[in-house]
Design an enzyme around this catalytic site. Structure first.
Site, short mmCIF file in Angstrom:
data_model
loop_
_atom_site.label_atom_id
_atom_site.label_comp_id
_atom_site.label_asym_id
_atom_site.label_seq_id
_atom_site.Cartn_x
_atom_site.Cartn_y
_atom_site.Cartn_z
N SER A 139 0.74 -1.09 0.04
CA SER A 139 -0.08 -0.07 -0.12
C SER A 139 0.90 1.37 -0.09
CB SER A 139 -0.84 0.12 1.32
OG SER A 139 -0.31 0.21 2.36
N LYS A 140 0.23 2.29 -0.13
CA LYS A 140 0.94 3.54 0.09
C LYS A 140 1.56 4.01 1.03
CE LYS A 140 0.77 8.60 -1.41
NZ LYS A 140 -0.56 9.55 -1.76
N ARG A 141 1.45 3.22 2.18
CA ARG A 141 1.57 3.39 3.53
C ARG A 141 2.90 2.55 3.96
NH1 ARG A 141 -2.10 1.17 5.88
NH2 ARG A 141 -1.30 -0.87 6.09
N ASN A 142 3.13 1.37 3.00
CA ASN A 142 4.62 1.04 3.12
C ASN A 142 5.46 0.92 2.06
OD1 ASN A 142 3.09 -1.08 1.62
ND2 ASN A 142 3.04 -2.60 3.18
N GLY A 143 5.24 2.01 1.06
CA GLY A 143 6.13 2.36 0.07
C GLY A 143 5.85 2.03 -1.22
#
Length: 477
Positions: free
Chosen positions: A255-259
């Protein structure tokens, strides 16, 4: 198209940018259809009108086209099962809701979210998995009418038959069995009247003739519910295959949260579509061919049996590897358009420069950097390059300046003259020359880029190197 033709689909709910996890789902379904001479359908699942973003749907279609993933049925293309935006299919869903209610397969549910949460907490406290307790399953018509009169809008739940087992063969996981007693009645229409995913997704797959669906294994437990709905309606479902998700470095779904970056962001960063396609085709899927493949080649080697049920970790280095492969395979004119380096080089030198530095280019900025290093003023010296120049000493570069001014300013002549006059050869000669002429200790083969520089630039850079070496020696003393 015959009745036996494979038909797959990509059915996103566009609420934001297209990311790599969803793109892989689209790619695998497109490759499966392409490998069997079938059809790839794009369907926009936009029943949640509060979260749906029309601009996201347009951007998603642009991303798919940029990647070459054309759809044979869907928005802006049409097809026999139109419309392909779910919010335009409400009348179709309503007819099936009425059928399910009339046949006793569905009932109105007036439970509030707080009531449902209390029931879930109680079930967890008792060590049972949370599922709908059937509160409204036995409401009489009079009780339902009274609640409606009170202004309570009901959801519609599917009545799961007790004591049965739902079986299906997953094309990735193999034989699957689910006990209906462990499922619980589930919502097929929300209280606001919009279709729930489980319902509209299954119905549309059946009505659009979808034969095969590849999706993330987070949907695996949805499949028995969808098969129950389709059976109650007398509709045929597709073959399902559930693949392991792509995860980030933290092990969580990508996801955007983990890169993770969106497809649009990767395109803006300079990634070529072939790089993304070749990378993602091998994330959770194996190929015999190790080299770069065009879309037809990727399709020819694709098979659901080669899809992994295990999670696959996103590997940025692997993606960059395929970027390098894509750059090496691209024709020169396409690279010129992609790099846009003409402003940094003299007219007529673009093809020669690209041939010289192609293996050292990953992104457009790399091409611009080498254009500046070859044709611009003396480039800044990287620390390693300055150290190599200082170690070689000013005398080497003074000798090189003299040789270049005598006409030995093309690489082979300059190297031969310096070998004869200094006795240096191999790395002892080539490393300081590379450092002096390019400002770096690594890079493309020296001969073509030095010959492109021309005599004046070669002399200017060698003279600077002599000055730098002398300065560093003076500071040491």
């Amino acid at each position: 198209m015959s009745d036996t033709t494979v038909k797959t689909r990509f059915a996103p709910s566009p609420t934001g940018a297209l990311h790599l996890g969803n793109l892989r789902t689209a790619l695998f379904n497109a490759l499966l259809a392409r490998s069997r001479g079938g059809h790839f359908v794009l369907r926009i699942e936009d029943t949640d009108r509060e979260r749906y973003r029309p601009e996201a749907a347009q951007a998603l279609m642009g991303d798919l086209r940029w990647l070459g993933l054309a759809w044979q049925e869907g928005p802006e293309v049409g097809g026999p099962a139109a419309p392909y935006h779910q919010h335009e299919r409400t009348a179709i869903y309503d007819a099936y809701y009425r059928q399910l209610e009339a046949e006793g397969w569905a009932y109105p549910c007036f439970c509030t979210e707080s009531e449902l949460e209390m029931a879930r907490r109680a079930q967890r406290a008792a060590g049972r998995p949370p599922r709908y307790p059937g509160t409204c399953a036995r409401l009489s018509a009079e009780e339902a009418a009274r609640k409606r009169a009170e202004g309570r809008a009901p959801a519609l739940r599917f009545r799961v038959p007790p004591g049965e087992e739902v079986r299906f063969t997953d094309t990735v996981h193999g034989e699957q069995r689910f006990a209906t007693d462990e499922i619980g009645d589930f919502v097929i229409r929300r209280a606001d009247g919009t279709a729930a995913y489980l319902f509209s997704n299954a119905v549309d797959d059946a009505l659009m003739g979808i034969t095969d669906v590849l999706r993330g294994d987070d949907h695996l437990t949805n499949t028995p519910r969808q098969l129950l709905v389709l059976r109650a309606l007398g509709l045929s479902g597709p073959r399902y295959g559930h693949m392991g998700l792509i995860t980030g470095d933290d092990g969580a779904p990508l996801s955007k949260r983990n890169g993770s970056r969106s497809v649009a962001e990767l395109e803006a960063a300079g990634y070529l579509p072939e790089a993304l396609l070749n990378y993602l085709a091998r994330v959770g899927h194996t190929y015999d061919e190790a080299g770069l493949l065009e879309l037809d080649g990727l399709a020819a080697g694709f098979a659901p049996a080669r899809v992994s049920a295990a999670p696959s970790r996103f590997d940025a280095d692997h993606l960059r590897h395929w970027q390098a492969e894509a750059v090496m395979a691209a024709d020169t004119q396409r690279l010129r358009d992609w790099l846009a380096i003409e402003a940094f080089i003299p007219p007529g030198y673009a093809d020669e420069l690209l041939n010289a530095v192609r293996a050292n280019i990953r992104f457009p900025e790399d091409g611009k950097e080498w254009a500046r290093r070859v044709f611009g003023p003396p480039p800044a010296l990287e620390p390693e390059a300055r150290a190599a120049i200082a170690e070689a000493g000013a005398e080497l570069f003074e000798t090189a300046v003299a040789a270049a001014e005598e006409g030995y300013n093309r690489f082979q002549g300059l190297r031969a003259a310096l070998q004869e006059r200094t006795g240096r050869k191999g790395k002892r000669l080539l490393m300081p020359l590379r450092a002096a002429l390019t400002g770096r200790c690594s890079g493309p083969e020296l001969q073509p880029i030095v010959d492109l520089m021309g005599g004046e630039r070669v002399v200017e850079r060698l003279r600077r190197a002599a000055e730098v070496a002398a300065e560093d020696r003076a500071q040491e003393e």
